[in-house]
Design an enzyme around this catalytic site. Sequence first.
Site, PDB file in Angstrom:
ATOM      1  N   CYS A 122       0.865  -1.173   0.000  1.00  0.00           N
ATOM      2  CA  CYS A 122       0.000   0.000   0.000  1.00  0.00           C
ATOM      3  C   CYS A 122       0.903   1.224   0.000  1.00  0.00           C
ATOM      4  O   CYS A 122       2.104   1.108  -0.255  1.00  0.00           O
ATOM      5  CB  CYS A 122      -0.995  -0.008   1.151  1.00  0.00           C
ATOM      6  SG  CYS A 122      -0.281   0.119   2.795  1.00  0.00           S
ATOM      7  N   CYS A 196      -4.051  -0.835  -2.202  1.00  0.00           N
ATOM      8  CA  CYS A 196      -4.252   0.600  -2.340  1.00  0.00           C
ATOM      9  C   CYS A 196      -4.240   0.927  -3.828  1.00  0.00           C
ATOM     10  O   CYS A 196      -3.344   0.494  -4.550  1.00  0.00           O
ATOM     11  CB  CYS A 196      -3.130   1.341  -1.604  1.00  0.00           C
ATOM     12  SG  CYS A 196      -2.952   3.068  -1.998  1.00  0.00           S
ATOM     13  N   CYS A 203       3.220   0.288  -8.644  1.00  0.00           N
ATOM     14  CA  CYS A 203       3.889  -0.935  -8.196  1.00  0.00           C
ATOM     15  C   CYS A 203       5.049  -1.311  -9.117  1.00  0.00           C
ATOM     16  O   CYS A 203       4.883  -1.412 -10.333  1.00  0.00           O
ATOM     17  CB  CYS A 203       2.889  -2.080  -8.141  1.00  0.00           C
ATOM     18  SG  CYS A 203       3.594  -3.638  -7.580  1.00  0.00           S
TER      19      CYS A 203
END
Length: 257
Positions: A122, A196, A203
């Site tokens: 997250c 999230c 990412c």
Amino acid sequence: MLSSQSAPAFVRLAAHPLRWRLLTELAASDYRVRELVTLVGEPQNLVSYHLRLLRDGGLVTATRSSFDGRDSYYHLDLDRCADALADAGAALHPTLTRGHVAPSVSTAGPLHWPRVGVLFLCTGNSARSPIAEALLRHSTDGQVEAMSAGSRPKPHLDANAVRVLREEFDIDITGRSPRHWDTLSGRRFDYVISLCDKAREACPDFPGRPRRMHWSIPDPVATGGTARADYLAFRRTAADIETRVRHLLPVVSAMRS
């Protein structure tokens, strides 16, 4: 002679080929409409129509993206599906109710979990991802390597995250500190799960081509209410994560080391 009894609602919904494809994709991860369009290879208006039917049937929910408010993430309610499947079985024959079906070995929980690495991500790594990490590690007696990290880690864990794990699950994570996901850039994981919407968009790639999954879970820190309201938000978030971890366990246990 054909029975006059109509098929249960779940059977009518899931029997359609496109809706079954949508259910199958959403069973693995939360997705936006345009992503589902790509996955199933059908026009957006058709996908949106069948998603609306699944929402009306209570199998799918939608939450506004915290990354881009114009987007929504669709989520499959697996508990609701399980109940609907059980009701459909009971409608077919009374011996197909949950109470009459012998539990399988997998539902009892494996004695030895496979050597699997799961990374939860997250933004701040202070609430959602450490809760998921702790719940997965606890559920597998520490045999699954569960870790968490964030794109912009906070200095400390959120006190409500520590509290909700202690009070609701008897798990103590005091002393743990948030970490940046760059510190894990060389690690190999089997699953990388973002919790999230913002973290999902940023990412990084991890070696070994891990399976990517997304759980679109609102940030409980963002409530900004009273102390009691803030903690209740954490309880709801922890319950949501616990449900998702519970449904992840059979997937993890099916892997072979």
